[in-house]
Design a protein around this motif. Sequence first.
Motif: not given
Length: 144
Positions: A13-18, A24-26, A81-83, A96-102
């Motif tokens: 129900a809560n996909k990561l979109t950015g 999402w991380f929680c 899908p793009n992520l 996780i490291l890459n997403l934190k940067e983004m």
Amino acid sequence: MAIGLSLRSILDANKLTGPNFIDWFCNIKIILKQEKKAYVLDGPVLEEPSDDATNEEKEVYRVYMDDLDQATSVMLASMAPNLQEQHEAMNALDIILNLKEMFDKESCTKRFDISRELFRGQMFEESPLRPHVLKTIGYLIRLE
């Protein structure tokens, strides 16, 4: 395992979109904690044991790698899908490291907004204490 399935439905129900990275991380941490795999997010990837390592060391490494693969799969399955495409060759820690940067700017802004609400919170005379304390605790948990 019904609990695991219902918790994983949170991610559907809560996909990561950015912009929703923090939430999402929680959710990812909650799911992995319930499945007893959250420890894989705590540090660097274990090094492969040498040929002369004990069977116990080899088994610990095998279990760790299985848990890391599962954590990675859960993360990828809960992304837009793009992520997914961007992160499919990475393990959970690298993701996780890459997403934190983004999304660091978004998280910084969100932390600021939560902090502002926390510091603006006032308790008015003769108002009940419990709702104020629960609201304050909610802000602190979100900041964590």
